[in-house]
Design a protein around this motif. Structure first.
Motif, PDB file in Angstrom:
ATOM      1  N   VAL A 144       0.842  -1.189   0.000  1.00  0.00           N
ATOM      2  CA  VAL A 144       0.000   0.000   0.000  1.00  0.00           C
ATOM      3  C   VAL A 144       0.883   1.247   0.000  1.00  0.00           C
ATOM      4  O   VAL A 144       2.026   1.215   0.445  1.00  0.00           O
ATOM      5  CB  VAL A 144      -0.950   0.037   1.226  1.00  0.00           C
ATOM      6  CG1 VAL A 144      -1.981  -1.058   1.157  1.00  0.00           C
ATOM      7  CG2 VAL A 144      -0.185  -0.037   2.522  1.00  0.00           C
ATOM      8  N   LYS A 145       0.329   2.342  -0.507  1.00  0.00           N
ATOM      9  CA  LYS A 145       1.019   3.627  -0.507  1.00  0.00           C
ATOM     10  C   LYS A 145       0.275   4.555   0.438  1.00  0.00           C
ATOM     11  O   LYS A 145      -0.949   4.677   0.375  1.00  0.00           O
ATOM     12  CB  LYS A 145       1.029   4.215  -1.913  1.00  0.00           C
ATOM     13  CG  LYS A 145       1.732   5.545  -2.016  1.00  0.00           C
ATOM     14  CD  LYS A 145       1.707   6.062  -3.433  1.00  0.00           C
ATOM     15  CE  LYS A 145       2.423   7.388  -3.546  1.00  0.00           C
ATOM     16  NZ  LYS A 145       2.348   7.909  -4.919  1.00  0.00           N
ATOM     17  N   SER A 146       1.003   5.206   1.315  1.00  0.00           N
ATOM     18  CA  SER A 146       0.403   6.166   2.231  1.00  0.00           C
ATOM     19  C   SER A 146       0.109   7.448   1.466  1.00  0.00           C
ATOM     20  O   SER A 146       0.973   7.970   0.758  1.00  0.00           O
ATOM     21  CB  SER A 146       1.366   6.448   3.387  1.00  0.00           C
ATOM     22  OG  SER A 146       0.855   7.472   4.202  1.00  0.00           O
ATOM     23  N   ILE A 147      -1.121   7.958   1.601  1.00  0.00           N
ATOM     24  CA  ILE A 147      -1.489   9.189   0.900  1.00  0.00           C
ATOM     25  C   ILE A 147      -1.775  10.335   1.862  1.00  0.00           C
ATOM     26  O   ILE A 147      -2.015  11.443   1.418  1.00  0.00           O
ATOM     27  CB  ILE A 147      -2.696   8.955  -0.039  1.00  0.00           C
ATOM     28  CG1 ILE A 147      -3.884   8.377   0.709  1.00  0.00           C
ATOM     29  CG2 ILE A 147      -2.307   8.073  -1.199  1.00  0.00           C
ATOM     30  CD1 ILE A 147      -5.141   8.242  -0.129  1.00  0.00           C
ATOM     31  N   GLN A 148      -1.716  10.081   3.162  1.00  0.00           N
ATOM     32  CA  GLN A 148      -1.943  11.113   4.171  1.00  0.00           C
ATOM     33  C   GLN A 148      -0.941  10.959   5.298  1.00  0.00           C
ATOM     34  O   GLN A 148      -0.493   9.859   5.590  1.00  0.00           O
ATOM     35  CB  GLN A 148      -3.355  10.999   4.761  1.00  0.00           C
ATOM     36  CG  GLN A 148      -4.464  11.385   3.825  1.00  0.00           C
ATOM     37  CD  GLN A 148      -4.536  12.882   3.626  1.00  0.00           C
ATOM     38  OE1 GLN A 148      -4.516  13.635   4.577  1.00  0.00           O
ATOM     39  NE2 GLN A 148      -4.598  13.312   2.390  1.00  0.00           N
TER      40      GLN A 148
ATOM     41  N   LYS B 143      -2.520   2.343  10.597  1.00  0.00           N
ATOM     42  CA  LYS B 143      -2.938   3.341   9.625  1.00  0.00           C
ATOM     43  C   LYS B 143      -4.385   3.106   9.220  1.00  0.00           C
ATOM     44  O   LYS B 143      -4.805   1.971   9.011  1.00  0.00           O
ATOM     45  CB  LYS B 143      -2.021   3.199   8.401  1.00  0.00           C
ATOM     46  CG  LYS B 143      -1.989   4.361   7.493  1.00  0.00           C
ATOM     47  CD  LYS B 143      -0.931   5.354   7.897  1.00  0.00           C
ATOM     48  CE  LYS B 143      -0.770   6.348   6.769  1.00  0.00           C
ATOM     49  NZ  LYS B 143      -0.565   7.689   7.204  1.00  0.00           N
ATOM     50  N   LYS B 144      -5.158   4.176   9.116  1.00  0.00           N
ATOM     51  CA  LYS B 144      -6.535   4.067   8.644  1.00  0.00           C
ATOM     52  C   LYS B 144      -6.529   3.724   7.159  1.00  0.00           C
ATOM     53  O   LYS B 144      -5.710   4.246   6.398  1.00  0.00           O
ATOM     54  CB  LYS B 144      -7.287   5.374   8.861  1.00  0.00           C
ATOM     55  CG  LYS B 144      -7.552   5.681  10.305  1.00  0.00           C
ATOM     56  CD  LYS B 144      -8.357   6.949  10.427  1.00  0.00           C
ATOM     57  CE  LYS B 144      -8.644   7.229  11.884  1.00  0.00           C
ATOM     58  NZ  LYS B 144      -9.470   8.440  12.044  1.00  0.00           N
ATOM     59  N   THR B 145      -7.447   2.860   6.764  1.00  0.00           N
ATOM     60  CA  THR B 145      -7.492   2.428   5.374  1.00  0.00           C
ATOM     61  C   THR B 145      -7.851   3.574   4.426  1.00  0.00           C
ATOM     62  O   THR B 145      -7.461   3.535   3.263  1.00  0.00           O
ATOM     63  CB  THR B 145      -8.478   1.272   5.178  1.00  0.00           C
ATOM     64  OG1 THR B 145      -9.770   1.667   5.660  1.00  0.00           O
ATOM     65  CG2 THR B 145      -8.011   0.033   5.915  1.00  0.00           C
ATOM     66  N   ILE B 146      -8.545   4.590   4.906  1.00  0.00           N
ATOM     67  CA  ILE B 146      -8.886   5.718   4.032  1.00  0.00           C
ATOM     68  C   ILE B 146      -7.654   6.549   3.687  1.00  0.00           C
ATOM     69  O   ILE B 146      -7.683   7.342   2.757  1.00  0.00           O
ATOM     70  CB  ILE B 146      -9.986   6.615   4.639  1.00  0.00           C
ATOM     71  CG1 ILE B 146      -9.543   7.199   5.969  1.00  0.00           C
ATOM     72  CG2 ILE B 146     -11.278   5.869   4.771  1.00  0.00           C
ATOM     73  CD1 ILE B 146     -10.483   8.259   6.535  1.00  0.00           C
ATOM     74  N   HIS B 147      -6.565   6.369   4.441  1.00  0.00           N
ATOM     75  CA  HIS B 147      -5.328   7.089   4.186  1.00  0.00           C
ATOM     76  C   HIS B 147      -4.325   6.256   3.397  1.00  0.00           C
ATOM     77  O   HIS B 147      -3.161   6.635   3.291  1.00  0.00           O
ATOM     78  CB  HIS B 147      -4.682   7.526   5.501  1.00  0.00           C
ATOM     79  CG  HIS B 147      -5.514   8.502   6.256  1.00  0.00           C
ATOM     80  ND1 HIS B 147      -5.354   8.704   7.598  1.00  0.00           N
ATOM     81  CD2 HIS B 147      -6.519   9.325   5.878  1.00  0.00           C
ATOM     82  CE1 HIS B 147      -6.210   9.614   8.016  1.00  0.00           C
ATOM     83  NE2 HIS B 147      -6.936  10.007   6.978  1.00  0.00           N
ATOM     84  N   LEU B 148      -4.780   5.120   2.870  1.00  0.00           N
ATOM     85  CA  LEU B 148      -3.907   4.228   2.114  1.00  0.00           C
ATOM     86  C   LEU B 148      -4.459   3.982   0.719  1.00  0.00           C
ATOM     87  O   LEU B 148      -5.673   3.965   0.519  1.00  0.00           O
ATOM     88  CB  LEU B 148      -3.772   2.881   2.838  1.00  0.00           C
ATOM     89  CG  LEU B 148      -3.099   2.897   4.192  1.00  0.00           C
ATOM     90  CD1 LEU B 148      -3.220   1.536   4.849  1.00  0.00           C
ATOM     91  CD2 LEU B 148      -1.643   3.299   4.068  1.00  0.00           C
ATOM     92  N   GLU B 149      -3.549   3.775  -0.222  1.00  0.00           N
ATOM     93  CA  GLU B 149      -3.925   3.432  -1.588  1.00  0.00           C
ATOM     94  C   GLU B 149      -3.323   2.061  -1.903  1.00  0.00           C
ATOM     95  O   GLU B 149      -2.107   1.926  -1.993  1.00  0.00           O
ATOM     96  CB  GLU B 149      -3.364   4.483  -2.542  1.00  0.00           C
ATOM     97  CG  GLU B 149      -3.675   4.248  -3.980  1.00  0.00           C
ATOM     98  CD  GLU B 149      -3.057   5.344  -4.830  1.00  0.00           C
ATOM     99  OE1 GLU B 149      -2.111   5.033  -5.573  1.00  0.00           O
ATOM    100  OE2 GLU B 149      -3.510   6.491  -4.719  1.00  0.00           O
ATOM    101  N   PRO B 150      -4.159   1.022  -2.066  1.00  0.00           N
ATOM    102  CA  PRO B 150      -3.607  -0.311  -2.343  1.00  0.00           C
ATOM    103  C   PRO B 150      -2.959  -0.375  -3.721  1.00  0.00           C
ATOM    104  O   PRO B 150      -3.453   0.208  -4.676  1.00  0.00           O
ATOM    105  CB  PRO B 150      -4.816  -1.236  -2.249  1.00  0.00           C
ATOM    106  CG  PRO B 150      -6.000  -0.367  -2.372  1.00  0.00           C
ATOM    107  CD  PRO B 150      -5.611   1.018  -1.978  1.00  0.00           C
ATOM    108  N   GLN B 151      -1.861  -1.077  -3.793  1.00  0.00           N
ATOM    109  CA  GLN B 151      -1.132  -1.291  -5.037  1.00  0.00           C
ATOM    110  C   GLN B 151      -1.474  -2.689  -5.558  1.00  0.00           C
ATOM    111  O   GLN B 151      -1.956  -3.532  -4.811  1.00  0.00           O
ATOM    112  CB  GLN B 151       0.372  -1.148  -4.802  1.00  0.00           C
ATOM    113  CG  GLN B 151       0.770   0.205  -4.222  1.00  0.00           C
ATOM    114  CD  GLN B 151       0.407   1.366  -5.130  1.00  0.00           C
ATOM    115  OE1 GLN B 151       0.740   1.363  -6.305  1.00  0.00           O
ATOM    116  NE2 GLN B 151      -0.297   2.349  -4.589  1.00  0.00           N
TER     117      GLN B 151
END
Length: 99
Positions: free
Chosen positions: A12-16, A51-59
């Motif tokens: 996953v990539k952290s977006i926040q 980490k909250k899942t809303i702050h992650l982008e799955p790869q």
């Protein structure tokens, strides 16, 4: 739109947050919208980041954590770093400060 999945081993990539842009590996299933993630460098296996899942982008890549250790034995931080690098998601850091 495909549903986002956060199964064990998903990259996953952290977006926040302060770690935005970094890549992690999900260590366990999501509970109440929170997953433990680690990268073997800033967040180690002993103390994974929650980490909250809303702050992650799955790869699209998923790693088999049980088979990540070639020699057998327990999973180590170096195994996480190696797998992220093999999949092309590693961030190389310079030893000197920029600017």
């Amino acid at each position: 739109m495909k549903p986002k999945t956060y199964e064990t081993g998903r990259i996953v990539k952290s977006i926040q947050g302060r770690d935005a842009g970094r890549y992690f590996i999900v260590l366990a299933e999501a509970v109440n919208g929170i997953v433990p993630v680690a990268d073997g460098q800033t967040h180690k296996l002993e103390r994974p980041k929650k980490k909250k899942t809303i702050h992650l982008e799955p790869q699209p890549a998923v790693i088999d954590l049980a088979a990540a250790r070639a020699e057998g034995g327990p999973l180590q931080d170096s195994d996480l770093r190696r797998k992220l690098e093999e999949c092309g998601f590693s961030m190389k850091r310079s030893l000197c400060k920029e600017g």
